[in-house]
Structure formats: C-alpha cells, structure tokens
Design a protein around this motif. Sequence first.
Motif, short mmCIF file in Angstrom:
data_model
loop_
_atom_site.label_atom_id
_atom_site.label_comp_id
_atom_site.label_asym_id
_atom_site.label_seq_id
_atom_site.Cartn_x
_atom_site.Cartn_y
_atom_site.Cartn_z
N SER A 145 102.71 -65.30 26.56
CA SER A 145 102.12 -64.24 25.73
C SER A 145 100.73 -63.88 26.23
O SER A 145 100.45 -62.73 26.57
N GLU A 146 99.84 -64.88 26.25
CA GLU A 146 98.42 -64.58 26.45
C GLU A 146 98.05 -64.32 27.91
O GLU A 146 97.19 -63.49 28.19
N GLY A 147 98.70 -65.04 28.83
CA GLY A 147 98.45 -64.77 30.25
C GLY A 147 98.92 -63.36 30.60
O GLY A 147 98.25 -62.63 31.33
N PHE A 148 100.06 -62.96 30.04
CA PHE A 148 100.57 -61.61 30.27
C PHE A 148 99.62 -60.56 29.70
O PHE A 148 99.31 -59.56 30.35
N ALA A 149 99.17 -60.79 28.45
CA ALA A 149 98.28 -59.79 27.83
C ALA A 149 96.98 -59.68 28.61
O ALA A 149 96.44 -58.59 28.80
N THR A 150 96.48 -60.83 29.11
CA THR A 150 95.25 -60.82 29.90
C THR A 150 95.44 -60.05 31.21
O THR A 150 94.65 -59.18 31.56
N SER B 62 95.38 -70.70 28.56
CA SER B 62 96.44 -69.80 28.10
C SER B 62 96.15 -68.35 28.49
O SER B 62 97.07 -67.61 28.82
N TYR B 63 94.90 -67.97 28.44
CA TYR B 63 94.52 -66.58 28.68
C TYR B 63 94.18 -66.34 30.16
O TYR B 63 94.99 -65.79 30.91
N GLN B 64 92.98 -66.75 30.55
CA GLN B 64 92.48 -66.37 31.88
C GLN B 64 93.25 -67.05 33.01
O GLN B 64 93.55 -66.44 34.03
#
Length: 527
Positions: A319-324, A379-381
């Motif tokens: 979810s978060e890697g994709f959104a980033t 999870s994000y960057q």
Amino acid sequence: MKRAISAFITIISCIKSVAQIPTNGLDVQHYQFTIQLNDSNNLIKGTAVITTKFTKAVDKVVFDLVQKKKDGKGMTVTTVTKKDQEISFTQDAQHIIINESANTTDQNIYTITYEGIPADGLIIGVNKYNHRTFFSDNWPNRARNWLPCNDHPSDKASVEFIVTAPDHYQIISNGIQTEESNLPGHLKLTHYKEDMLLPTKVMVIGAADFAVNYAGSVDCIPVYSWVYPEDKDTGFLAYAAAKNILPWFEKHIAPYPYKKLANVQSKTVFGGMENASAIFYFENSVTDKGLEGLLVHEITHQWFGDNATEKDWSHLWLSEGFATYMTHLYHEEKYGEDSFNNRLKADREKVIAFSKTRNTPVSDTSASNNLMQLLNANSYQKGGWILHMLRRKVGDSLFWQSIRAYYDIYKGSNANTNDLRKVFEDVSKQDLKDFFQEWIYTSGQPELDIKWSYNKKKKEITLIIEQQQKHFFTFSLDITINKSVLKTIDIKDKTTTISFTCDAEPNLIELDPKVNLLFNAALHKGK
Ligand SMILES: [Zn+2]
C-alpha cells in the motif's frame, strides 16, 4: 494513509491488539450497518447485519468488537439474531462470541444490535470551527471500536451504511448515496452502498455541516469536494485538483475502481486517510502547500491498498510503498526529472536515518502488537525505493506492464509480497528472488566505505569499496569522475577493488549520479 500529525500518532500508538491473519474462519460477504447519531451525547446505537461464509468449521462465531470498559467507553451488545431467532452470545474485551457452530457450506446472516460510546474508531468531537462532527478513522484495526466486524484487511466485503442523525448534518460514506430522507423529529436518514469489496480499514462515515462541490467528472466518475462551510472558497478550489490527478492513474494503471471520488476535510488523525471513494484529509489540508502530493498519495491507494489490498500487515509496503512511489512518478511526469530525483534523494536520507533507529526489514512481522509502528520509513520511503530499483532493473516498459498486471490480477482481492514478485518475474522473465530477499526481507541497505587513489604515472584511478553492514548486498554502483567518466561497478562481496584509466586527477567523484541505488557511503582519498 499519510502521517502528518505526529502527536496524534503517539497518542494512539499505545493501542495494543494482536493483529495477524485471523484464524476465526470468517469470510464476510456483506455488512449492513445502521448507525444512529445524536447531538445530546456521544452514545451511538447500531445494528449490524453481517452476511458471512466460513473458511473452516467453527464451534463459535466470533466477530471483533470492543467491549464497554470501566471508563464507560466501548460497545454493549443487546441482541443477536439469525432468521429472527435469538442466539445466545457473550462478549470479551475485544470480541462478540456467538454460541453456534458453523461449517464451510453455511452462509449465515447475523443481526447484532449494540450501543455505546466509541473508545476510538469513530471520532466524535468538534472541528476547528467548534462545530460538532463525527469522523470514523478505522486504520489499522480500529473499526472494532464501533463496528462488529472481521477487522483484518484479508477479509474484504461489500458494505452499506444507513445513518440516522440530526438533519443539519450531511453524511459522507463509501459508495453511492441511495437514499436521503427527512424523518420526524428533525432527523435525517442517509443510506450509502458500496458493492466493491473493501477491507474494514477503509470503510467510513463522516457527519458534519459540510459544503459540497461537484468539481467535475473524469470518465463518468464524479469528483466531489466536501469541506467545512467556513473553508468553502479555498477548499473547493484546493480539492478540485483531484480531477486533474485521476486521469494520470487511468492512463498508467486502470480505470478508477469506484463510482465516485469524494475528497473530504475531516478530523482524521492521519494527514490523509484513503477511505474507499471518500478520502479523508486533515483539517488544514485545504491551505497546505503539500496538498497536491497528498491528493496523489491518497488517490493511489484507491487502486493500491483499497482495491488491491495487502494480505497482512507485514506486506503494508504494497500500500504505502506504492502510494509513495506513484506520487514520485506523477511528479516526474508533471515537473521533470530533477524534481523526481530530489524526492528520491530526500526519501533515501529518511530511510538511512530510520535504519539507524529501527533495524527491521520492510516485511516486518515484529510490529504485529503495535501496528502504528509500521507507519515508518520502511513501509513508505523504502517501499517506494524498492519499486524504483525494480523499475531500473526491468526497465520502464516492463515495470509498467508488471504494475498493471499485478493490479489486474489482485484488484478486488488481496496480495502479498511473493504475489508481486511472481508477477514481475512472469512479465520480465527475470529471477527476482534474491532481489526481494535482499530488499524486502533483509534490514538495512549497503553502507559503503569507499577509498580512492590516483596513480599519476599510470593515469589510473583505484577504488576500494567495502560493504560495512552485516549482510552483503548484490548491486551495481554508478560513479562519474570529473563529470564525464561513467563507470558501473558490480558489487557483491565485502571488498571490491577496481582500477581504470582516468586522464586527469579526479577533482569530483560522484556516486550514483542518476539516483538509482538505495545506499549510504563515505568517500575519501586513500594513500
Ligand atoms: Zn498512504
């Protein structure tokens, strides 16, 4: 979702509840929640009609629901019925336990009536203009505070909300509004229905005095802005940007999955929360200079997170890697490569700094008792960086083909990291097991000590590159010397020594000039 207000994260980070793929055997097909809100107190009255199948035979049917505690907050169940027959039940701190067995051929409909003051999950309070509001905020597993449910992203279901509230409120929720009726006593009933399967984390209602604007349509999908009336002028203008963002996703990924998109000013504790087709943003988002990036991030989630959903929390980066990364890709196309590279460099610094405080891999199973910990740079960057390195590994065309294939296979469903790997392998015909093992399941990144020396006689530069972290990564590092000589060095061992011709003594050595690699390095002149 996106973090913005760290104080709130700290407050709710003390919520502990064990979260892993449930073993309760539930496979919920549909939820119908009827919720009554009022202006005199924070008590809500609910009726949940839950249609469920079973993945295994069970002795008891168990849903998540937080029980009323000594502080008076929590839910008390009054009745449970099936086919109009009452069934006995008990409650414990986190569950309602229905005393009947079921097996895999059953599809049962349970009607649960309950009431209470939500301890969390449905935030009842006043907004910044001192008007009373109700905003649900279910991520990650806080739906159970006000909704009986199977509160895990792996069990997705269609949902409808029938909200009765004082008639000055306007109600926003998932899906399409199918009814709005005035009732006696200055009440209003509003009914929303979403046919697509949603995880509980993105099921939502909001009740407030709103100003609502139709910003336009994108491929027959209406885009609305829901803002506080006091912020009407700035809010309508600011949120209308969403209709210019949606086409980018339709071009690169697939048609928008839901029947409308509402962007909603709210009291979410997050910067933004990607509730399906009714995205919530923090109150001051309407004047925030980072709003475009936030809109892109949350809109990405409509495809990745809401419709193609991670199977378990340890795959949150899906979810978060994709959104980033999609936000970076959007910037690359709109603002050019420098903007894109600067965003990646800033993310790289965050990942490196984070790795010094929490030494866990991207697929992190150690946070299952405190899911808020997963709202981190891994999870994000780092998730975003992994997609970037995958793109560099397979090339732009196969990258987009893989992303589209992954979405096409898992839309309306769930996926884990291996599912994504297999899609990339199928499309690119490359073996990516080592890549995923290194970047997703191993903590850290290459930490390089690089010594260089120059032999004037031979006109030769020598580099000694040492990996200083415990696990040795396999990767390629680009180096430019004096802005011209580009060398790609393949590294896999602890120490790599390489010499090559260089006409002039180096006065500028640049590592990774094209921003292709997640790494940290100290570069210095040796003897
Ligand atoms: Zn997000």
